[in-house]
Scaffold this motif. Structure first.
Motif, mmCIF file in Angstrom:
data_model
loop_
_atom_site.group_PDB
_atom_site.id
_atom_site.type_symbol
_atom_site.label_atom_id
_atom_site.label_comp_id
_atom_site.label_asym_id
_atom_site.label_seq_id
_atom_site.Cartn_x
_atom_site.Cartn_y
_atom_site.Cartn_z
ATOM 1 N N ILE A 63 0.848 -1.201 0.000
ATOM 2 C CA ILE A 63 0.000 0.000 0.000
ATOM 3 C C ILE A 63 0.880 1.247 0.000
ATOM 4 O O ILE A 63 0.673 2.176 -0.782
ATOM 5 N N ALA A 64 1.902 1.248 0.885
ATOM 6 C CA ALA A 64 2.785 2.412 1.001
ATOM 7 C C ALA A 64 3.489 2.695 -0.329
ATOM 8 O O ALA A 64 3.557 3.831 -0.785
ATOM 9 N N LEU A 65 3.979 1.620 -0.949
ATOM 10 C CA LEU A 65 4.708 1.790 -2.210
ATOM 11 C C LEU A 65 3.795 2.295 -3.322
ATOM 12 O O LEU A 65 4.108 3.255 -4.027
ATOM 13 N N LEU A 66 2.639 1.670 -3.456
ATOM 14 C CA LEU A 66 1.763 1.985 -4.585
ATOM 15 C C LEU A 66 0.966 3.277 -4.387
ATOM 16 O O LEU A 66 0.554 3.906 -5.359
ATOM 17 N N ALA A 67 0.756 3.687 -3.120
ATOM 18 C CA ALA A 67 0.095 4.969 -2.886
ATOM 19 C C ALA A 67 0.968 6.095 -3.427
ATOM 20 O O ALA A 67 0.472 7.094 -3.934
ATOM 21 N N GLY A 68 2.285 5.908 -3.338
ATOM 22 C CA GLY A 68 3.211 6.930 -3.819
ATOM 23 C C GLY A 68 3.474 6.858 -5.302
ATOM 24 O O GLY A 68 3.715 7.883 -5.942
ATOM 25 N N ASP A 69 3.444 5.661 -5.871
ATOM 26 C CA ASP A 69 3.802 5.525 -7.285
ATOM 27 C C ASP A 69 2.982 4.388 -7.893
ATOM 28 O O ASP A 69 3.318 3.228 -7.714
ATOM 29 N N TYR A 70 1.908 4.744 -8.564
ATOM 30 C CA TYR A 70 1.043 3.717 -9.144
ATOM 31 C C TYR A 70 1.034 3.868 -10.657
ATOM 32 O O TYR A 70 0.822 4.964 -11.168
ATOM 33 N N PRO A 71 1.300 2.780 -11.393
ATOM 34 C CA PRO A 71 1.259 2.877 -12.856
ATOM 35 C C PRO A 71 -0.119 3.356 -13.318
ATOM 36 O O PRO A 71 -1.139 2.911 -12.787
ATOM 37 N N GLN A 72 -0.153 4.252 -14.284
ATOM 38 C CA GLN A 72 -1.422 4.895 -14.624
ATOM 39 C C GLN A 72 -2.209 4.259 -15.762
ATOM 40 O O GLN A 72 -3.374 3.957 -15.634
ATOM 41 N N GLU A 73 -1.555 4.041 -16.879
ATOM 42 C CA GLU A 73 -2.367 3.700 -18.050
ATOM 43 C C GLU A 73 -2.722 2.222 -18.158
ATOM 44 O O GLU A 73 -3.828 1.865 -18.504
ATOM 45 N N TYR A 74 -1.763 1.359 -17.892
ATOM 46 C CA TYR A 74 -2.008 -0.079 -18.029
ATOM 47 C C TYR A 74 -1.558 -0.746 -16.746
ATOM 48 O O TYR A 74 -0.548 -1.427 -16.703
ATOM 49 N N PRO A 75 -2.319 -0.491 -15.660
ATOM 50 C CA PRO A 75 -1.761 -0.724 -14.333
ATOM 51 C C PRO A 75 -1.522 -2.176 -13.936
ATOM 52 O O PRO A 75 -0.532 -2.456 -13.274
ATOM 53 N N GLU A 76 -2.402 -3.111 -14.318
ATOM 54 C CA GLU A 76 -2.329 -4.433 -13.689
ATOM 55 C C GLU A 76 -0.982 -5.139 -13.871
ATOM 56 O O GLU A 76 -0.332 -5.486 -12.887
ATOM 57 N N PRO A 77 -0.532 -5.372 -15.116
ATOM 58 C CA PRO A 77 0.765 -6.066 -15.259
ATOM 59 C C PRO A 77 1.928 -5.236 -14.709
ATOM 60 O O PRO A 77 2.868 -5.779 -14.130
ATOM 61 N N GLU A 78 1.836 -3.909 -14.866
ATOM 62 C CA GLU A 78 2.924 -3.052 -14.389
ATOM 63 C C GLU A 78 3.074 -3.126 -12.878
ATOM 64 O O GLU A 78 4.188 -3.095 -12.355
ATOM 65 N N VAL A 79 1.931 -3.176 -12.184
ATOM 66 C CA VAL A 79 1.982 -3.230 -10.723
ATOM 67 C C VAL A 79 2.762 -4.468 -10.262
ATOM 68 O O VAL A 79 3.567 -4.393 -9.330
ATOM 69 N N ILE A 80 2.534 -5.587 -10.946
ATOM 70 C CA ILE A 80 3.258 -6.816 -10.600
ATOM 71 C C ILE A 80 4.756 -6.580 -10.719
ATOM 72 O O ILE A 80 5.542 -6.920 -9.832
ATOM 73 N N TYR A 81 5.142 -5.953 -11.823
ATOM 74 C CA TYR A 81 6.550 -5.685 -12.039
ATOM 75 C C TYR A 81 7.101 -4.742 -10.964
ATOM 76 O O TYR A 81 8.171 -5.001 -10.386
ATOM 77 N N VAL A 82 6.374 -3.660 -10.681
ATOM 78 C CA VAL A 82 6.831 -2.661 -9.712
ATOM 79 C C VAL A 82 6.996 -3.288 -8.324
ATOM 80 O O VAL A 82 8.016 -3.086 -7.656
#
Lengths: 119, 242
Positions: free
Chosen positions: B168-187
């Motif tokens: 939550i802490a990581l993604l609240a600060g930096d969340y992929p915008q356009e194609y989020p689902e696969p990118e979030v896994i990578y991040v």
């Protein structure tokens, strides 16, 4: 070394003056931020100087092997416009990110206000 | 059911023009987990989604303009992060996610100690399996993400997720915008967070499929792969692996 025909030169001078007038008018009416204007003023001034004294352009074209000086001018303009578009793209991206943050802060703040009002 | 009663769980429901589906989604969440808080993120809807959300007495996060799914989910995570939630869950406002499955995601998160749990449609072949073009795209994403992160993933486009505090802490600060689902896994994996999958069933969204969808899928693939590769060239964000 070729010389620029007078009608073309007059046209270029007139065009650069209109260009500069537009920049100054926009600045005076506060429609353009001063930060953004520098580029336009400098490019307008360069346009005007080159129109009145085309010799440096002709010399450059000759040295670099351009067939005609206008081609050198086109290349310079094309590069400048590409750089400008790149810069604008960076600005737009940054502003999109800033807008997103603003919207999110607004939504969270509004929710917190509503919760306080309901207490 | 979750064992720890003190555990703060926030269900994030991104909703763009979901006034019709929202009452069903909220009721289903409450039925399965009455103690969880629900935050509906109204992503600039024009169909009265916000009014419906208000009548349901949920936390309403109303975005003044449409930001897209990434921006909407991030808004929920920002709220969750600031208000000290232990777990944030994403349950889409279109009713594709079964809240009963979300309860299992939370259980899985707690028992595994992972930072994030993704509900996968493909670990066991049950429920809605998506269209052919999408399945093909998902296969490519699986390979690329598996290769880049060194760990397998079966359902990289699944939006049904449970996130722990670090995520939550990581993604609240930096969340992929356009194609989020696969990118979030990578991040998440890039920042050293542990992400696991658990099987879920998913329902098909109502509505037809046109041939244009295939072109969309291809474009989506190109863009999402580009986004992931760009991420691969970036250095991790500061304080990311908290």
């Amino acid at each position: 070394m070729s010389t620029t025909p007078l009608p073309i030169q007059l046209l270029a001078v007139a065009a650069s003056l209109v260009y500069l007038y537009c920049v100054v008018a926009a600045l005076r009416r506060s429609r353009m931020a001063v930060r953004q204007s520098l580029l336009w003023i400098v490019s307008g001034a360069a346009f005007l100087v080159t129109s009145i004294f085309p010799q440096p352009l002709i010399w450059t074209a000759d040295k670099f092997g351009f067939e005609v000086p206008s081609n050198a001018a086109f290349v310079v303009w094309l590069l400048a416009l590409t750089a400008l578009m790149f810069y604008q793209s960076l600005t737009t991206s940054r502003q999109t990110a800033q807008l997103k943050t603003l919207c999110q802060e607004l939504a969270v703040l509004h929710a917190e206000l509503e919760q306080q009002a309901n207490k | 059911m979750t064992q720890d009663t003190k555990l703060k769980v926030l269900v994030v429901v991104p909703a763009f023009n979901e006034a019709a589906n929202l009452p069903y989604v909220v009721a289903a969440v409450r039925q399965h987990a009455p103690e969880w808080d629900i935050a509906v993120v109204d992503d600039g809807s024009t169909d009265g989604t916000a009014e419906v959300a208000r009548s349901l007495a949920v936390i309403l996060l109303r975005l003044p303009v449409n930001l897209g799914i990434g921006g909407a989910v991030q808004t929920g995570l920002i709220y969750g992060h600031r208000n000290g939630y232990d777990i944030c869950l994403q349950v889409d406002g279109d009713g594709q996610h079964d809240p009963a499955e979300s309860v299992r995601l939370v259980d899985k998160l707690l028992e595994s100690g992972a930072d994030a749990v993704v509900g996968s449609r493909f670990l066991t072949e049950t429920g809605y399996q998506s269209t052919f073009a999408r399945r093909l795209g998902i296969r490519i994403l699986r390979s690329v993400l598996g290769w880049l992160t060194g760990e397998p993933i079966t359902d990289p486009t699944s939006g049904q997720r449970a996130l722990g505090r670090r995520a939550i802490a990581l993604l609240a600060g930096d969340y992929p915008q356009e194609y989020p689902e696969p990118e979030v896994i990578y991040v998440l994996r890039k920042h050293g967070l542990r992400l696991i999958e658990t099987p879920v069933k998913m329902k098909a969204r109502r509505g037809g499929q046109s041939s244009i969808r295939v072109l969309h899928s291809v474009l989506y693939m190109i863009k999402v792969l580009l986004a992931i590769f760009i991420h691969a060239t970036r250095s991790p964000v500061k304080g990311g692996s908290v």
